[in-house]
Motif scaffolding. Sequence first.
Motif, PDB file in Angstrom:
ATOM      1  N   LYS A 144     -44.340 -41.440  71.331  1.00 36.29           N
ATOM      2  CA  LYS A 144     -44.987 -41.694  70.038  1.00 36.29           C
ATOM      3  C   LYS A 144     -46.336 -40.979  69.963  1.00 36.29           C
ATOM      4  O   LYS A 144     -46.712 -40.441  68.912  1.00 36.29           O
ATOM      5  CB  LYS A 144     -45.194 -43.207  69.831  1.00 36.29           C
ATOM      6  N   GLU A 145     -47.008 -41.033  71.065  1.00 37.12           N
ATOM      7  CA  GLU A 145     -48.325 -40.389  71.087  1.00 37.12           C
ATOM      8  C   GLU A 145     -48.200 -38.871  70.937  1.00 37.12           C
ATOM      9  O   GLU A 145     -48.939 -38.244  70.194  1.00 37.12           O
ATOM     10  CB  GLU A 145     -49.043 -40.716  72.396  1.00 37.12           C
ATOM     11  N   SER A 146     -47.256 -38.298  71.646  1.00 33.86           N
ATOM     12  CA  SER A 146     -47.040 -36.852  71.536  1.00 33.86           C
ATOM     13  C   SER A 146     -46.700 -36.484  70.093  1.00 33.86           C
ATOM     14  O   SER A 146     -47.233 -35.536  69.522  1.00 33.86           O
ATOM     15  CB  SER A 146     -45.905 -36.425  72.456  1.00 33.86           C
ATOM     16  N   ARG A 147     -45.816 -37.254  69.522  1.00 33.90           N
ATOM     17  CA  ARG A 147     -45.416 -37.007  68.135  1.00 33.90           C
ATOM     18  C   ARG A 147     -46.631 -37.063  67.211  1.00 33.90           C
ATOM     19  O   ARG A 147     -46.822 -36.216  66.339  1.00 33.90           O
ATOM     20  CB  ARG A 147     -44.400 -38.071  67.724  1.00 33.90           C
ATOM     21  N   MET A 148     -47.438 -38.070  67.416  1.00 41.18           N
ATOM     22  CA  MET A 148     -48.619 -38.249  66.571  1.00 41.18           C
ATOM     23  C   MET A 148     -49.566 -37.055  66.720  1.00 41.18           C
ATOM     24  O   MET A 148     -50.088 -36.521  65.732  1.00 41.18           O
ATOM     25  CB  MET A 148     -49.333 -39.535  67.005  1.00 41.18           C
ATOM     26  N   ARG A 149     -49.773 -36.660  67.962  1.00 37.83           N
ATOM     27  CA  ARG A 149     -50.650 -35.531  68.226  1.00 37.83           C
ATOM     28  C   ARG A 149     -50.141 -34.274  67.509  1.00 37.83           C
ATOM     29  O   ARG A 149     -50.896 -33.550  66.881  1.00 37.83           O
ATOM     30  CB  ARG A 149     -50.720 -35.279  69.734  1.00 37.83           C
ATOM     31  N   GLN A 191     -42.964 -25.493  73.854  1.00 41.47           N
ATOM     32  CA  GLN A 191     -42.222 -25.350  72.606  1.00 41.47           C
ATOM     33  C   GLN A 191     -41.008 -26.280  72.507  1.00 41.47           C
ATOM     34  O   GLN A 191     -40.810 -26.914  71.471  1.00 41.47           O
ATOM     35  CB  GLN A 191     -41.795 -23.892  72.421  1.00 41.47           C
ATOM     36  N   PRO A 192     -40.185 -26.363  73.537  1.00 49.53           N
ATOM     37  CA  PRO A 192     -39.020 -27.232  73.382  1.00 49.53           C
ATOM     38  C   PRO A 192     -39.402 -28.669  73.063  1.00 49.53           C
ATOM     39  O   PRO A 192     -38.662 -29.369  72.379  1.00 49.53           O
ATOM     40  CB  PRO A 192     -38.324 -27.137  74.742  1.00 49.53           C
ATOM     41  N   ALA A 193     -40.550 -29.112  73.549  1.00 49.28           N
ATOM     42  CA  ALA A 193     -40.979 -30.483  73.283  1.00 49.28           C
ATOM     43  C   ALA A 193     -41.127 -30.737  71.780  1.00 49.28           C
ATOM     44  O   ALA A 193     -40.861 -31.834  71.290  1.00 49.28           O
ATOM     45  CB  ALA A 193     -42.306 -30.756  73.991  1.00 49.28           C
ATOM     46  N   PHE A 194     -41.522 -29.698  71.090  1.00 52.81           N
ATOM     47  CA  PHE A 194     -41.677 -29.828  69.640  1.00 52.81           C
ATOM     48  C   PHE A 194     -40.382 -30.291  68.995  1.00 52.81           C
ATOM     49  O   PHE A 194     -40.379 -31.176  68.131  1.00 52.81           O
ATOM     50  CB  PHE A 194     -42.096 -28.473  69.067  1.00 52.81           C
TER      51      PHE A 194
END
Lengths: 202, 202, 202, 202
Positions: B10-15, B45-48
């Motif tokens: 969730k945090e990564s997404r928010m960032r 990039q893949p994390a995106f």
Amino acid sequence: MTLVKGLKGKESRMRLLTIAADEFANRGFHETKVSTIVTRAGLTQPAFYLYFSNKEAIFDELVNEFRTRLRKLVQTSRFAPTVEAHDVPKQLLMTLETIFRFLAATPNITRIGLFLAPNSDQIKEELTSLLIDNLRAEQQMGHFRSELAMETVAECIVGIVERLTLSLLLPGIKGPESLALQVVNLLLYGMLANGDTSIQDS
Amino acid sequence: MTLVKGLKGKESRMRLLTIAADEFANRGFHETKVSTIVTRAGLTQPAFYLYFSNKEAIFDELVNEFRTRLRKLVQTSRFAPTVEAHDVPKQLLMTLETIFRFLAATPNITRIGLFLAPNSDQIKEELTSLLIDNLRAEQQMGHFRSELAMETVAECIVGIVERLTLSLLLPGIKGPESLALQVVNLLLYGMLANGDTSIQDS
Amino acid sequence: MTLVKGLKGKESRMRLLTIAADEFANRGFHETKVSTIVTRAGLTQPAFYLYFSNKEAIFDELVNEFRTRLRKLVQTSRFAPTVEAHDVPKQLLMTLETIFRFLAATPNITRIGLFLAPNSDQIKEELTSLLIDNLRAEQQMGHFRSELAMETVAECIVGIVERLTLSLLLPGIKGPESLALQVVNLLLYGMLANGDTSIQDS
Amino acid sequence: MTLVKGLKGKESRMRLLTIAADEFANRGFHETKVSTIVTRAGLTQPAFYLYFSNKEAIFDELVNEFRTRLRKLVQTSRFAPTVEAHDVPKQLLMTLETIFRFLAATPNITRIGLFLAPNSDQIKEELTSLLIDNLRAEQQMGHFRSELAMETVAECIVGIVERLTLSLLLPGIKGPESLALQVVNLLLYGMLANGDTSIQDS
DNA sequence: CATGAATGAGCCTTCATTCAT
DNA sequence: TATGAATGAAGGCTCATTCAT
């Protein structure tokens, strides 16, 4: 044989400009491909670079064309300084009509110069400051209320013009004269049914 | 180990959303690279693509966030229908203040939703039609001049708001309250020093 | 009207050659554009193809000019076969001087023929084999040490000439006579302060 | 699974470098296509830009590799200052052998750094000036004739080395040791069968 | 003798997106 | 939850060269 030497080249260049304006206006800068412009013009890619150094150059030329023409227009239609009080509405009306007519007459470069150009803000600022000069002159002659900050008023007028252009003028929903009339009516006399209430009083 | 399952995600997404908003707002859609967003977020990039199906998806999400919040705001701050004549200015003032405050509070998504989104016109139309409803109600109650076409007036108001937002509010030159006050003053009472001339007369 | 038929054409051709030599020498083959040559010559691109079938053709013509002139030069300055032992240094000196003077006199085609031509190796080989003939003749007359392999020595001389040309002669740091003298001095007498040590002894 | 993390990438990069060296050496910069390099490496074009920012970058990297290795080599093989007179030939022989061996061992980057690089002159200048230092030291110790200008001698040696490398060493016609021996023999003892004639006398 | 106008061919480069781990 | 490595697809641009006049 060609009557005028160099005519064909000028025509190709012109065609490219016109088509590019159409493409840019309807698709934006990035979605517009040089290959498309060139194909629609009946040419090949290298021919493009015969007339423009790159894709940005042709875009800039269109932006500048809009900017120059708009500037000339606004500078020309400046209020005559010796205007009588009862001429103010007519003057403003004519100015707005002129502007709307110009914008409606060249919809593609209008879209480009007003909404697509990265420097469209500069263009609008320029327009705004020309307006401010006019408005302040009127204000000092006592035609406009002294408590209005003309910098903000000018921004409002520009905002009105650009929005009406985009949503009513360019789609052909309303004409330049009709829009000019309504804007003048709104701006000069305000919305209130009677003028006896003031916001400062409340 | 993470205390709450999925928290890190969730945090990564928010960032990603926050950084994307910043990039989009300051560079536009095409000039914003997925690689840049991801690097600034300390990811690869893949994390995106773990969080958004593609570049458009994250952009749309930001646009929708703006749209939803704006819609809620405007619906909430609807004029009370039983308003007294002398309350009109105060009501309009408050509405505009609320809108300007909202726009100033989230400058990035404001820029995105108002100026960058390909469907920003829809968003503004929506806003416009909500305004029209309100304005017409007031008009029928006799608060606004009957000869004004409220569809056009609403467009003007939206135009004013967007222009002032872009050139004075977001750059921090003027605050929400100041702008609201000036707009109300201009719109309600008009520009003329005295109301004895009418454009129709000319 | 031109007095001599074809004079203007010859002049244009000459101008193209001269300018091309300058461009090739200073930029190399690929960095030299036909468009540049032609512009500097005050002509247009098609005019170029009036005189040369393509870009390579004009390059080759320059290379061949160098090659031909160099060949003539070397063949002319061949050692006289009946030379006395004490004339050897003078002979070599004069040969080298002649070569250096020639190279310095036409720096552009020297650069082209010696360093830029894809077949510059052939040119140098040709030069080398002419040298070998001369050297071997001298050697058989007992002027040069018999244990020296003249093929290698010839390569060495060519290497010396090309390097000195590039770094000292063409930049104008040293003149043809000075360089020739030093080379002869080095080649004939060697570097050692006294000749009592031999490498074979080690 | 890969044993070492990041190994595959390093390998791809290495493969690209090796293949690029081969292409550049045999075709030159312009005739070498990124597409070819990449195909030979079993990759696609974008992969190339994962490791090198552009075509020039990979070329420069190869040039620098040559330059660095050559520099180290020459700096290392500096004459020991306390050398005895009769060691001079052996020393020079070893130095030249080392250089020739290095050049023969890496023919591709040798061709690139010595003949293809636009800055190959700088590289040779650097080599020359390192040589000058060594030669002058020897000269001051009385090992070399004092009337020789060592700047020119150094240039001659570099010229000899580059020519022999190109025409005899890289094609495999002669080996490093053979060439080194001949060069030393020529340079130290000169060409004359007997040393009783001096050019200055003539 | 020369030009205006145009083209064929091809290369470098970028970017969003995915595969395997 | 994430990464190292790689790709598909496409677009801008350059240059030598030619056609018609």
